[in-house]
Design an enzyme around this catalytic site. Structure first.
Site, short mmCIF file in Angstrom:
data_model
loop_
_atom_site.label_atom_id
_atom_site.label_comp_id
_atom_site.label_asym_id
_atom_site.label_seq_id
_atom_site.Cartn_x
_atom_site.Cartn_y
_atom_site.Cartn_z
N HIS A 215 0.83 -1.23 0.00
CA HIS A 215 0.00 0.00 0.00
C HIS A 215 0.87 1.28 0.00
O HIS A 215 1.06 1.93 1.02
CB HIS A 215 -1.04 0.02 1.12
CG HIS A 215 -0.62 -0.47 2.47
ND1 HIS A 215 0.48 -0.02 3.14
CD2 HIS A 215 -1.21 -1.38 3.29
CE1 HIS A 215 0.57 -0.62 4.32
NE2 HIS A 215 -0.46 -1.45 4.42
N ASN A 218 1.29 4.59 2.35
CA ASN A 218 0.72 4.34 3.66
C ASN A 218 1.66 3.48 4.49
O ASN A 218 2.20 2.49 4.02
CB ASN A 218 -0.64 3.65 3.54
CG ASN A 218 -1.65 4.50 2.78
OD1 ASN A 218 -2.12 4.11 1.72
ND2 ASN A 218 -1.97 5.66 3.31
N ARG A 226 14.82 15.31 -0.69
CA ARG A 226 16.16 14.92 -0.23
C ARG A 226 16.14 13.59 0.54
O ARG A 226 17.17 13.18 1.05
CB ARG A 226 16.76 16.02 0.66
CG ARG A 226 17.11 17.30 -0.10
CD ARG A 226 17.97 18.22 0.73
NE ARG A 226 18.32 19.42 -0.01
CZ ARG A 226 17.64 20.57 0.04
NH1 ARG A 226 16.57 20.65 0.81
NH2 ARG A 226 18.02 21.61 -0.67
N GLY A 248 -9.27 6.69 -2.98
CA GLY A 248 -9.29 8.14 -2.96
C GLY A 248 -9.13 8.74 -1.58
O GLY A 248 -9.10 9.97 -1.44
N ASP A 273 -7.27 -3.61 0.05
CA ASP A 273 -6.94 -3.61 1.48
C ASP A 273 -8.23 -3.57 2.29
O ASP A 273 -8.31 -2.95 3.35
CB ASP A 273 -6.03 -2.43 1.83
CG ASP A 273 -5.33 -2.58 3.17
OD1 ASP A 273 -5.37 -3.70 3.73
OD2 ASP A 273 -4.77 -1.59 3.67
#
Length: 412
Positions: A215, A218, A226, A248, A273
């Protein structure tokens, strides 16, 4: 029985084809050509699209049914329910248990995989943990987590009996790379996730055989100019794929757009998920591996408000990609079928509408809503409109393939 579908627009491998016949025989696709059906029933699907079956690599359940369970019957119930969302294959997601390993859950998953009969096909086991970083654990309870250990890995492999397909781990933990090497040698797809890994550590893990990022965005460091983190390492590894929870909410549409453009349809693996609460009304409570959770609109939350997976279904994910992210349908379909097949090393038989491939098909209307799902040549779900076309062609319908008017899990 040989069965042919004619009149539909076929969407496959990034292309659209009209005026083609798709014939299946038994569990396989027999032919995709311009000819009219010469044998068996011909189902007129004018006005519909036919796409390859959706493969959900990362799901915890739906329709009130959990995949992290000690009862194979629950997994089989999910396999029947999920066909109404266009899913024809999935992995059984197992997470952790307090102060031990999920041994009983793995045994149940193996039983479900080896004795499967109807509905979407459980392709194997997805073990999300227990080698996760506590600082990025998300909804995973601290008591479920373990430091990477070769002996524990051997035990998990033994319990899974050759059916362990994906393991998520945090590569920065002590001993993680040794466990990664063992899993890769066993043919398991190693996913990096629930991790605080730097770009350098993630790049090393991909170089040693990790092939998936769990995922994306997340439960991991962000992509910074950087400090590119695991996401930067993923983009630079052409052999690896990234999961995208396309609801979304877990990832906002502009960032979904960035990821899909960076990885392309070949490497973007759309997953749900999803939690057992997927398809259930707002306010419904359910259990996530023993933790209390509830349906909160489009999200699943623990009692403390922590997001605990999604309530997404694969058909809704397809529409989100097209409507919110402006991905062409041809490319979006690849992210739900061909890309997950690639992540699992199954591109020789899954994820395409091509002769010799498994007859896993989804029938969609122009608004991309599911009207029919065929799993390995058997009609597993049929809306009234699709059922009418089948009956008109003389195709016998099995029991329980339709959807009652008040069926849970329908996806408006």
């Amino acid at each position: 029985m040989e069965l042919a579908f004619v009149g539909a627009e076929l969407v496959d491998a990034g292309t659209r084809r009209t005026g083609w016949r798709l014939a299946i025989a038994g569990s396989r696709i027999l032919a995709v050509d311009h000819e009219r059906s010469r044998a068996g029933a011909a189902v007129d699907l004018s006005g519909f699209l036919v796409v390859p079956g959706f493969i959900d690599l990362h799901t915890h359940g739906g329709g009130g049914v959990a995949l992290h369970t000690t009862e194979p019957d629950e997994i089989w119930a999910y396999a029947r329910w999920v066909t109404r969302t266009g899913t024809t294959a999935f992995l059984v997601n197992v997470v952790g248990v307090p102060e031990g390993l999920p041994e009983r859950q793995l045994v149940a998953a193996v039983q479900a995989v080896t004795a499967h009969d109807q509905g979407a096909l459980p392709l194997g086991i997805y073990l999300e943990g227990p080698f996760l970083n506590p600082s990025r654990r998300g909804a995973h309870h601290p008591s479920w987590l373990r430091l990477p250990d070769r002996a524990l890995a051997e035990r998990l492999l033994s319990l899974a009996g050759g059916h362990l397909r994906v393991v998520t781990l945090a590569p920065e933990l002590p001993g993680a790379l040794d466990v990664l090497d063992r899993l890769v040698a066993a043919g398991v797809t190693v996913a990096l996730g629930h991790t605080d890994a730097t770009y350098e550590v993630a790049r090393q893990a991909f170089a040693r055989g990790a092939r998936l990022l769990t995922h994306c965005f997340n439960a991991m460091p962000p992509l910074l100019h950087r400090a590119p983190g695991p996401l930067g390492a993923l983009v630079e590894c052409p052999e690896a794929c990234g999961e995208l929870v396309a609801d979304g909410h877990h990832v906002l549409p502009p960032v979904m757009r960035v990821l899909t453009r960076a990885l392309g349809p070949e490497r973007t693996v759309v997953v749900t998920d999803a939690q057992p609460g997927a398809g259930l009304p707002t306010g419904t409570t359910f259990a996530f591996a023993g933790l209390a959770a509830r349906v909160d609109g489009d999200l699943a939350r623990l009692a403390d408000g922590t997001i605990a997976g999604s309530l997404l279904t694969m058909d809704r994910a397809l529409r989100n990609l097209v409507e919110l992210v402006e991905v062409p349908v041809e490319q979006a379909v690849r992210m739900l079928s061909e890309a997950p097949a690639r992540a699992l090393g199954l591109t020789h038989r899954k994820g395409r509408l091509a002769p010799g491939y498994d007859a896993d098909l989804v029938v969609l209307d122009p608004s991309l809503r599911v009207h029919g799902t065929v799993c390995r040549g058997r009609v597993a779900y049929a809306s009234p409109a699709f059922a009418e076309r089948l009956v008109a062609a003389g195709v016998p319908l099995e029991r329980d393939v339709g959807e009652p008017a008040n069926a849970p899990g329908s996806t408006p």
